[in-house]
Design a protein around this motif. Structure first.
Motif: not given
Length: 140
Positions: A12-25
């Protein structure tokens, strides 16, 4: 219901889920055991009783929010395996995210042949991993 080869699961749908807060690479080395063993992709398949009063969209939304919060602590899961300057694999923690797939399948769990997961689960009830080190699929 017919054989499992007739099982149809519609994405039906594909999304991308990331961490709720920014992360330093940053990069994390793999363990010696990870480097010795050949790469293995595995899947985990969970079944839950259909929630009586909740709509499927509500369940999906709750799972996405929960996953996003969990990725704060388990941030390597939202990264990707890359080669370092020596050509060895390591984990790039970049919060690139995980694929989160919503799907609809017309099946009964009773007919799943878990002795042949490549025919019954893989590619139908478990998504192909395109980004990150894991992929999530929620199937109604």
């Amino acid at each position: 219901m017919g054989s499992m080869k007739e099982l149809k699961v519609n994405l039906v749908r594909t999304d991308v889920v990331t961490a709720a807060v920014p992360m330093e690479q940053h990069r994390l080395p793999l363990s010696n055991l990870d480097l010795l063993l050949p790469p293995v992709d595995f899947g985990v398949f969970f079944c839950y009783k259909k929630p009586g009063s909740l709509e499927f969209a509500s369940v999906v939304s709750t799972l996405k929010v929960s996953l996003s919060q969990a990725l704060v602590d388990y941030y390597p899961l939202a990264g990707q395996v890359v080669a370092n300057s020596a050509g060895e694999p390591e984990l790039l923690c970049n919060n690139g995210g995980l694929d989160f797939v919503e799907a609809f399948g017309d099946l009964s769990l009773r007919v799943l042949d878990l002795h042949q997961p490549d025919e019954t689960v893989q590619g139908k009830l478990m998504p192909e991993k395109k980004r990150g080190v894991a992929a999530i699929q929620v199937t109604k």
